[in-house]
Scaffold this motif. Structure first.
Motif, PDB file in Angstrom:
ATOM      1  N   ARG A  23       1.238  -1.222   0.003  1.00 31.94           N
ATOM      2  CA  ARG A  23      -0.325   0.350  -0.951  1.00 31.94           C
ATOM      3  C   ARG A  23       1.239   1.337   0.185  1.00 31.94           C
ATOM      4  NH1 ARG A  23      -3.422  -2.459   4.375  1.00 31.94           N
ATOM      5  NH2 ARG A  23      -4.830  -3.348   3.517  1.00 31.94           N
ATOM      6  N   GLU A  24       1.634   1.159   0.678  1.00 32.42           N
ATOM      7  CA  GLU A  24       2.991   2.326   1.173  1.00 32.42           C
ATOM      8  C   GLU A  24       3.360   3.176  -0.424  1.00 32.42           C
ATOM      9  OE1 GLU A  24       4.588   5.229   2.237  1.00 32.42           O
ATOM     10  OE2 GLU A  24       3.432   4.707   3.379  1.00 32.42           O
ATOM     11  N   ALA A  25       4.021   1.545  -0.958  1.00 31.48           N
ATOM     12  CA  ALA A  25       4.711   1.694  -2.453  1.00 31.48           C
ATOM     13  C   ALA A  25       3.921   2.709  -3.181  1.00 31.48           C
ATOM     14  CB  ALA A  25       5.146   0.459  -2.603  1.00 31.48           C
ATOM     15  N   THR A  26       2.574   1.953  -3.782  1.00 27.01           N
ATOM     16  CA  THR A  26       2.210   2.651  -4.679  1.00 27.01           C
ATOM     17  C   THR A  26       0.842   3.881  -4.346  1.00 27.01           C
ATOM     18  OG1 THR A  26      -0.443   1.233  -3.424  1.00 27.01           O
ATOM     19  CG2 THR A  26       0.431   0.159  -5.529  1.00 27.01           C
ATOM     20  N   ALA A  27       1.360   4.206  -2.657  1.00 28.91           N
ATOM     21  CA  ALA A  27       0.461   5.194  -2.775  1.00 28.91           C
ATOM     22  C   ALA A  27       2.016   6.336  -3.374  1.00 28.91           C
ATOM     23  CB  ALA A  27       0.015   5.596  -0.994  1.00 28.91           C
ATOM     24  N   VAL A  28       2.914   6.487  -2.701  1.00 31.48           N
ATOM     25  CA  VAL A  28       4.206   6.916  -3.080  1.00 31.48           C
ATOM     26  C   VAL A  28       4.092   7.003  -4.493  1.00 31.48           C
ATOM     27  CG1 VAL A  28       6.782   6.526  -3.336  1.00 31.48           C
ATOM     28  CG2 VAL A  28       5.519   6.536  -1.060  1.00 31.48           C
ATOM     29  N   ALA A  29       3.589   6.459  -5.597  1.00 33.41           N
ATOM     30  CA  ALA A  29       3.440   5.827  -6.214  1.00 33.41           C
ATOM     31  C   ALA A  29       2.894   6.933  -6.965  1.00 33.41           C
ATOM     32  CB  ALA A  29       3.457   4.856  -7.700  1.00 33.41           C
ATOM     33  N   LYS A  30       1.582   6.845  -7.090  1.00 33.84           N
ATOM     34  CA  LYS A  30       0.153   7.058  -6.271  1.00 33.84           C
ATOM     35  C   LYS A  30       0.611   9.578  -6.312  1.00 33.84           C
ATOM     36  CE  LYS A  30      -4.947   8.155  -6.774  1.00 33.84           C
ATOM     37  NZ  LYS A  30      -5.339   7.293  -6.144  1.00 33.84           N
ATOM     38  N   ALA A  31       1.126   9.795  -5.703  1.00 30.89           N
ATOM     39  CA  ALA A  31       1.180  10.473  -5.457  1.00 30.89           C
ATOM     40  C   ALA A  31       2.540  11.548  -6.717  1.00 30.89           C
ATOM     41  CB  ALA A  31       2.173  10.829  -4.179  1.00 30.89           C
ATOM     42  N   GLY A  32       3.410  10.463  -6.984  1.00 33.82           N
ATOM     43  CA  GLY A  32       4.214  11.410  -7.990  1.00 33.82           C
ATOM     44  C   GLY A  32       3.653  10.868  -8.912  1.00 33.82           C
ATOM     45  N   ALA A  74       9.771   0.891   1.141  1.00 35.60           N
ATOM     46  CA  ALA A  74       8.481   1.113   1.725  1.00 35.60           C
ATOM     47  C   ALA A  74       8.303  -0.736   3.085  1.00 35.60           C
ATOM     48  CB  ALA A  74       7.292   0.517   0.857  1.00 35.60           C
ATOM     49  N   VAL A  75       9.248  -1.664   2.083  1.00 35.88           N
ATOM     50  CA  VAL A  75       9.633  -2.609   2.795  1.00 35.88           C
ATOM     51  C   VAL A  75      11.180  -2.695   3.517  1.00 35.88           C
ATOM     52  CG1 VAL A  75      11.000  -4.887   3.105  1.00 35.88           C
ATOM     53  CG2 VAL A  75       9.103  -4.549   1.432  1.00 35.88           C
ATOM     54  N   ALA A  76      11.685  -1.264   3.391  1.00 38.94           N
ATOM     55  CA  ALA A  76      13.236  -1.441   4.096  1.00 38.94           C
ATOM     56  C   ALA A  76      12.444  -0.008   5.305  1.00 38.94           C
ATOM     57  CB  ALA A  76      14.110  -0.175   3.647  1.00 38.94           C
ATOM     58  N   GLY A  77      10.821   0.773   5.410  1.00 37.74           N
ATOM     59  CA  GLY A  77      10.815   0.915   6.256  1.00 37.74           C
ATOM     60  C   GLY A  77       9.525   0.433   6.916  1.00 37.74           C
ATOM     61  N   VAL A  78       9.755  -1.159   6.921  1.00 38.01           N
ATOM     62  CA  VAL A  78       9.232  -1.816   8.342  1.00 38.01           C
ATOM     63  C   VAL A  78       9.985  -1.789   9.143  1.00 38.01           C
ATOM     64  CG1 VAL A  78       8.279  -4.275   8.437  1.00 38.01           C
ATOM     65  CG2 VAL A  78       7.646  -3.319   6.343  1.00 38.01           C
ATOM     66  N   GLU A  79       9.853  -1.955  10.381  1.00 37.50           N
ATOM     67  CA  GLU A  79      10.423  -2.081  11.246  1.00 37.50           C
ATOM     68  C   GLU A  79      11.566  -2.675  11.964  1.00 37.50           C
ATOM     69  OE1 GLU A  79      11.400   0.262  15.856  1.00 37.50           O
ATOM     70  OE2 GLU A  79       9.507   0.856  14.279  1.00 37.50           O
ATOM     71  N   HIS A  80      10.182  -3.891  12.281  1.00 39.55           N
ATOM     72  CA  HIS A  80      10.320  -5.415  12.283  1.00 39.55           C
ATOM     73  C   HIS A  80      10.399  -6.590  11.756  1.00 39.55           C
ATOM     74  CE1 HIS A  80      10.657  -3.589  16.277  1.00 39.55           C
ATOM     75  NE2 HIS A  80       9.747  -2.717  15.972  1.00 39.55           N
TER      76      HIS A  80
END
Length: 163
Positions: free
Chosen positions: A109-118, A130-136
């Motif tokens: 969801r994060e990855a597609t939101a970033v692309a959509k915003a751009g 987006a996966v690198a943003g997952v902390e655990h």
């Protein structure tokens, strides 16, 4: 123009999800997680995942080995030293729609939101970011094993998405 981007995104999603499931199967996991999504991002034709990892001095094979090590370490911590004793009959083929783990769903969801915003198609670099943003979890531990700081991975993915 927007229809073309939407069509491209749909083809990319289909490829990404099929490969995510295949990665989970290859690693013997029932539920595809963020680590499988990350590995699958390398299959996208844009090549941005590969370039992100090249910027960081790594590659898909090293990532897969790190993920395997995380799994092996987790099994060892649970007292299961020899994974050949795990009953492969429990690894039944999936049927029906793909069910990603919660962190994988959120990363997608994060990855597609970033692309959509751009106002652009999503790319492998967006998935990496987006996966690198997952902390655990497995993906975070695998990046750590590779000696990669999550913030450096995110920065490299941002740079690649802008390139």
């Amino acid at each position: 123009m927007m229809l073309t981007r939407g069509w491209r995104d749909m083809r990319s999603m289909k490829r990404l999800f099929a490969e995510t499931e295949a990665e989970a199967d290859r690693l013997g996991d029932r539920e595809p997680g963020a680590e499988h999504l990350l590995l699958a991002s390398f299959s996208l034709p844009d090549g941005t995942s590969r370039r992100v990892f090249e910027r960081l001095g790594s590659d898909r094979d090293a990532l897969r080995e790190a993920i395997t090590r995380v799994h092996r370490d987790a099994l060892a911590a649970a007292g299961i030293g020899d994974t050949t004793s795990v009953d492969t009959a429990l690894r039944r083929p999936r049927s029906g729609p793909l069910h990603l783990s919660a962190p994988a769903r959120e990363a997608f969801r994060e990855a597609t939101a970033v692309a959509k915003a751009g106002r652009r198609p999503f790319t492998g670099a967006d998935i990496v970011r987006a996966v690198a943003g997952v902390e655990h979890g497995t993906a975070a531990r695998a990046l750590e094993i590779l000696g990669l700081e999550r913030s450096d991975v995110i920065d490299a993915a941002r740079a690649e998405a802008r390139a």
